[in-house]
Design an enzyme around this catalytic site. Structure first.
Site: not given
Ligand code: NAP
Length: 320
Positions: A156, A238, A267, A286
């Protein structure tokens, strides 16, 4: 009359000032301590808007108490802490903060990948403990990053930003999503792979998908057994997406080489957690989005989303 809001953690003054221009604000005034559930249960009964963090579980029983609640603004891109179906059923808007944290989280993901591959934490501990007696050929040797294969689960916003960084290291990049991203494939010179191929062929695997009922334990014993013995797994998405018990056994038995973990099932993680006993784990509390600028941008965006929702406008980042 001003709308009333509750903020579940002490925020920077600039954000509180902005919210106070429009709302009557009540805030849990501590930075290092989450609001106790019973206080949140009381406060939610009297507000139109809730400004919360990923540390609060905004579940159905809590939402049921918010009889005049219209908007829940989460200061995070992930929103697995909120019962979206229950909010939707009650007509409550839920907003998040995508985009503003993308680059910062991709930076941290790549930093964690590098730290794990090159054993940076172990090496600094070794030096500080006075164990550095000489230089020797295979001392503290790690895995090469340059030219290696990177597999991204969840290409994503953050996944794409990570792929751009990996291009600079001449990495071959595979990704797996539920749907293909043809434009990104062309622009970033990356390849779509099914789950099994990505697991088998990658030297580094980064998990960047949201935590949902579909992605719970997405990486478990079966997946870990397909990975190379030299592979490094990095999870900055996550906790709960990677099965921690299975990961512990795979690392302990050297079925995979190392893991970089920024997020845990529970956490804050207990210092007694088995994963923390392993030298081939780099663990972080985190901090994916934790740069000063980005946290400020996230907190301001969450405020704007809340204000837009309360003023009858369409918030920029609606989840439901
Ligand atoms: P995003 O743009 O929505 O990207 C998520 C990607 O995951 C999408 O391309 C989606 O593609 C794919 N996906 C969703 N469900 C899936 C599944 N069942 N199987 C395979 N692929 C799947 O989100 P983002 O902004 O990049 O953020 C991603 C995640 O990072 C967030 O949800 C958050 O939990 C985490 N995060 C963590 C931190 C931290 O502090 N560590 C910070 C920011 C974000 P498809 O819909 O085509 O499957």
């Amino acid at each position: 009359m001003k709308p009333k809001i509750y903020i579940t953690r002490k925020l920077p003054d600039i954000v509180v000032t902005r919210l106070t221009e429009v709302c009557e604000v009540n805030m849990w005034d501590k930075e290092e301590e989450p609001v106790p559930r019973e206080i949140l249960e009381k406060e939610i009964q009297d507000v139109d808007g809730l400004y919360c963090l990923l540390t609060e579980s905004i579940d159905k029983p809590l939402l049921n108490l918010g009889t005049r609640l219209k908007v829940v603004s989460n200061m995070a891109v992930g929103y697995n802490n909120i019962d979206i179906a229950a909010a939707t059923e009650k007509g409550i808007l839920v907003t998040n903060t995508p985009g503003v944290l993308t680059e910062t989280t991709a930076d941290l993901t790549f930093a964690l990948l590098m730290a794990t591959a090159r054993r940076l934490v172990e090496a600094t501990d070794y030096l500080r403990a006075g164990d550095w007696k000489t230089w020797s050929p295979m001392q503290l040797t790690g895995q090469d990053i340059y030219g290696a294969t990177l597999g991204i689960f969840g290409l994503g916003r953050i996944g794409e930003a990570l792929a751009k960084r990996a291009r600079g290291f001449d990495m071959k990049i595979l990704y797996h999503n539920r749907s293909r991203k043809l434009e990104a494939e062309e622009q970033l010179d990356i390849q779509y792979a099914d789950k099994e191929r990505l697991l088998r062929e990658s030297d580094f695997i980064c998990v960047l998908m949201p935590f949902t009922h579909e992605t719970k334990n997405y990486i478990g014993t079966a997946e870990l057994s397909l990975m190379k013995q030299t592979a490094v797994l990095v999870n900055t998405a996550r906790g709960g997406i990677v099965d921690e018990e299975a990961l512990y056994h795979a690392l302990k038995n050297r079925e995979i080489w190392g893991a970089g973990i920024d997020v845990f099932e529970e956490e804050p993680v207990s210092t007694e957690h088995p994963l923390l006993s392993l030298p081939n784990v780099v663990a972080l509390p985190h901090i994916g989005s934790a740069s000063k600028n980005t946290r400020l941008k996230m907190s301001l965006l969450a405020a704007e989303n809340l204000l837009q929702g309360l003023q009858g406008e369409t918030p920029k980042n609606i989840v439901n």
